[in-house]
Design an enzyme around this catalytic site. Structure first.
Site, short mmCIF file in Angstrom:
data_model
loop_
_atom_site.label_atom_id
_atom_site.label_comp_id
_atom_site.label_asym_id
_atom_site.label_seq_id
_atom_site.Cartn_x
_atom_site.Cartn_y
_atom_site.Cartn_z
N ARG A 72 2.32 -9.58 -0.47
CA ARG A 72 2.61 -8.48 -1.39
C ARG A 72 3.48 -7.39 -0.76
O ARG A 72 4.01 -6.53 -1.45
CB ARG A 72 1.29 -7.87 -1.93
N ARG A 76 -10.67 4.14 -2.62
CA ARG A 76 -10.28 3.32 -1.46
C ARG A 76 -10.69 4.04 -0.18
O ARG A 76 -9.92 4.79 0.40
CB ARG A 76 -8.77 3.09 -1.47
N CYS A 101 -8.99 -3.36 -11.37
CA CYS A 101 -8.59 -2.14 -10.65
C CYS A 101 -7.31 -2.34 -9.87
O CYS A 101 -6.86 -1.46 -9.15
CB CYS A 101 -9.72 -1.66 -9.73
N ASN A 134 -3.97 -7.14 -7.31
CA ASN A 134 -2.91 -7.10 -6.28
C ASN A 134 -3.12 -8.22 -5.28
O ASN A 134 -2.19 -8.96 -4.94
CB ASN A 134 -2.93 -5.76 -5.53
N ASP A 135 -4.35 -8.32 -4.78
CA ASP A 135 -4.62 -9.38 -3.82
C ASP A 135 -4.80 -10.73 -4.50
O ASP A 135 -4.42 -11.76 -3.95
CB ASP A 135 -5.86 -9.03 -2.98
N ARG A 184 -15.47 1.89 -2.78
CA ARG A 184 -15.26 0.58 -2.17
C ARG A 184 -15.44 0.71 -0.66
O ARG A 184 -14.93 1.65 -0.05
CB ARG A 184 -13.85 0.06 -2.46
N HIS A 193 0.81 -1.22 0.00
CA HIS A 193 0.00 0.00 0.00
C HIS A 193 0.84 1.27 0.00
O HIS A 193 0.42 2.29 -0.52
CB HIS A 193 -1.03 -0.04 1.12
N GLU A 239 -10.80 -10.93 -5.56
CA GLU A 239 -9.44 -10.78 -5.01
C GLU A 239 -8.92 -12.08 -4.42
O GLU A 239 -7.73 -12.19 -4.11
CB GLU A 239 -9.45 -9.74 -3.88
C1 PEP Z 1 -6.29 -5.12 -5.33
O1 PEP Z 1 -6.16 -5.94 -4.43
O2 PEP Z 1 -5.91 -5.31 -6.51
C2 PEP Z 1 -6.95 -3.82 -5.05
C3 PEP Z 1 -7.23 -2.99 -6.02
O3 PEP Z 1 -7.18 -3.51 -3.75
P1 PEP Z 1 -6.03 -2.98 -2.75
O4 PEP Z 1 -4.78 -2.78 -3.54
O5 PEP Z 1 -6.51 -1.73 -2.12
O6 PEP Z 1 -5.91 -4.12 -1.77
MG MG Z 2 -7.19 -5.60 -2.57
#
Ligand code: PEP
Ligand code: MG
Length: 589
Positions: free
Chosen positions: A489, A319, A526, A478-479, A356, A212, A455
């Site tokens: 991550r 977010r 996203c 990402n998740d 979200r 993040h 995710e």
């Molecule tokens: C993701 O997991 O791809 C996502 C967009 O959410 P975040 O990065 O805020 O966990």
């Molecule tokens: Mg995520």
């Protein structure tokens, strides 16, 4: 002497400036710039803190004097003498004054910076006894900080600073130069503070490509490198540093030749940005006329400005958790959230906004006291929707705020990290409940489309269930990558295994897009993959028509869209995802 430190490139571009080192392990200390007329009151705060700790030690000494040697050994009183001596050390106070007056750091930041400077001096000492006094110094500073935390601060808002551009440095060494932040780590809440300030770039010791911290860095649109291991230990306050956000390198103390070379690269980058800016009003159409939706990911309502500036067709991911963080665990009430969502919606001037619901936990603690130390695997713990469902009052408050804000524009409500049908049903019934609460109160609200994030592999493998309940899906790569490959991550030691091109990941992404398209439901990506031009053609070939990314990435992706022929990419995309080594084909394609 010039040396370079390699890390992970997370935000493109070149930054050149003086290093501002954030002392390690002190992410809980507030860092912000003060106005010049606030320096006296900040110095007074540190003084008051120091004096209070001196008084406290005097009182302790008196108590000890009244005790016998058994209850209060001699070493204890000798230790207190050392603490008093350190507290009265002029180098500590003068140094703190320097950071406050010359750099406009707030009192806590100035104190920890000077502590870091002195700690390094202790580390270099030959004498072991003196070296060990570093721990005493840290204890003393800790006590001052604790006192200051309890005392009210006259400075409430970190004001924007008025520092010069990076080019000034190459022209004149005496001007107020750009600053580059070098830290062990930055909490997402800290990053938000810095959003309003002036750093030209930053590097951290820890973090992965989609941590993040990296995500917020991208949204700050400044060159950044994470996972640069010991950067905050090797660079010193005020060193000249270059952050190469393209190569993932930080160069410390560059020679004039290196400086000139990077100054040139920096100007090239600016020219390229200027060229891309001309695409802002160009419709995002592929060569074969397919309309592609390029949306923005935002963290704060104010980010709507940069989203519009980049020509975003709306917000694909707001977010909302960034409204919840760094407030000592006090979650924002309905009015405050309603106001924030409404500002984002109005800021987007009629374009759709996808909000979200809160995704805290794991690497996004509400604040430092909520860091999930009690749980061995916070990423697998009470995070995102799991946390929301465990705090139904808090969740309904957020849902009411979103529903009310939806009366002001087109709003989509997005739910993170769902895996079970039971969680889906519980979430939807809480949304109904929130609507009923607003009806009972007679408060107006608007319609929302409801979507789920994909995710967790379990979600990507239960698409039929998800599509039975939801209007649209949004793939959080990402998740999805983290959970499919079992790679944290945030952990730079396994960052090399974090692979968006793994066939298993690509299959889950491809299947989700295909199933949504088949059923005529909206689908977007996203996660960071959406803003990485390396994947634009592949995602287009897989049938994706909606991408959500940081505003800073939109124009680069648009350029790629304009050059692509989506229908001709289909067969190639199939080949890529079925290959044993998709990355090799992707780069060759
Ligand atoms: C993701 O997991 O791809 C996502 C967009 O959410 P975040 O990065 O805020 O966990
Ligand atoms: Mg995520």
């Amino acid at each position: 002497m010039t040396f370079s430190i390699h890390g992970i490139a997370v935000a493109r571009g070149i930054a050149i400036g003086r290093a501002v080192i954030l002392a390690s392990g002190r992410v809980d200390v507030a860092h912000y710039f003060i106005e010049s007329d606030q320096t006296d009151s900040e110095i007074a705060r540190v003084r008051a803190g120091r004096n209070a700790v001196v008084d406290e030690i005097h009182r302790l000494q008196q108590t000890i004097a009244s005790m016998g040697p058994k209850e209060a050994p001699h070493e204890l009183s000798a230790l207190l003498d050392v603490h008093l001596m350190l507290l009265q050390d002029e180098e500590l106070i003068q140094g703190v004054k320097h950071w406050i007056t010359d750099r406009l750091y707030n009192a806590e930041w100035a104190l920890t910076t000077q502590l870091d400077v002195l700690s390094r001096q202790f580390d270099d000492m030959e004498d072991e006894y003196l070296r060990e006094r570093k721990a005493d110094l840290e204890q003393v500073a800790e006590r001052i900080l604790r006192y200051m935390k309890g005392a009210p601060s006259p400075v409430t808002h970190p004001p924007p600073s008025k520092r010069k551009t990076p080019q000034d440095l190459l022209l004149d060494d005496s001007v107020d130069v750009p600053l580059v932040l070098v830290a062990h780590d930055l909490s997402p809440a800290d990053m938000l503070q810095f959003k309003q300030s002036v750093f030209a770039g930053f590097a951290t010791d820890v973090g992965g490509k989609t941590s993040h911290t990296a995500i917020v860095a991208r949204s700050l649109d400044i060159p950044a490198v994470v996972g640069a291991r010991s950067a905050s230990q090797l660079a010193r306050q005020d060193d000249w540093v270059i952050i190469d956000g393209d190569a993932g390198v930080m160069i410390v103390d560059p020679s004039p030749i290196i400086l000139a070379e990077y100054g040139f690269k920096q100007r090239q980058g600016e020219l390229e940005r200027g060229r891309l800016a001309r695409l802002r009003h160009t419709p995002a159409l592929t060569l074969d006329g397919q309309k592609i939706e390029l949306l923005a990911n935002i963290e704060l309502p104010e980010d709507a400005i940069s989203a519009l500036k980049a020509g975003a067709a709306g917000v694909g991911l707001f977010r909302s958790e960034f409204l919840f963080m760094g407030r000592n665990g006090n979650t924002p009430d309905e009015e405050e959230q309603y106001d924030a969502y409404r500002r984002a919606i109005e800021g987007m001037e009629g374009l759709p906004v996808t909000i979200r619901t809160v995704d805290v936990g794991a690497d996004k603690p509400l604040d430092d006291s909520h860091r999930d130390e009690a749980h061995a695997n916070p990423a697998l713990g009470l995070r995102a929707i799991r946390w929301s469902l465990s705090e139904p009052e808090m969740f309904r408050t957020q849902l009411r705020a979103i529903l009310r804000a939806a009366a002001h524009g087109k709003v989509n409500l997005l739910v993170p990290m769902l895996a079970h049908a039971g969680e889906i049903r519980q979430t939807l019934s809480l949304i109904d409940f929130a609507r009923a609460e607003l009806d009972n109160r007679g408060t107006p609200y608007g319609p929302v489309q409801i979507g789920a994030m994909i995710e967790v592999p379990a979600a990507a493998l239960s698409l039929r269930t998800f599509l039975r309940y939801f209007d649209f899906l949004s793939i959080g790569t990402n998740d999805l990558i983290q959970y499919t490959l079992a790679i944290d991550r945030d952990d730079e030691s396994v960052a090399h295994l974090y692979d968006p091109c793994h066939p298993a990941v690509l299959k889950l992404v491809a299947d989700t897009i295909a199933e949504c398209n088949r059923q005529g439901k909206g689908v977007s990506v996203c996660g960071e993959m959406a803003g990485d031009v390396q994947f634009t053609r592949l995602l287009l070939g897989l049938g994706l028509r909606s991408f959500s990314m940081h505003p800073a990435q939109i124009l680069t992706v648009k350029q790629e869209v304009l050059r692509a022929d989506a229908s001709r990419l289909q067969a190639w995309a199939r080949e890529v995802i079925e290959a044993e080594d998709p990355a090799a084909l992707l780069n060759a394609g």
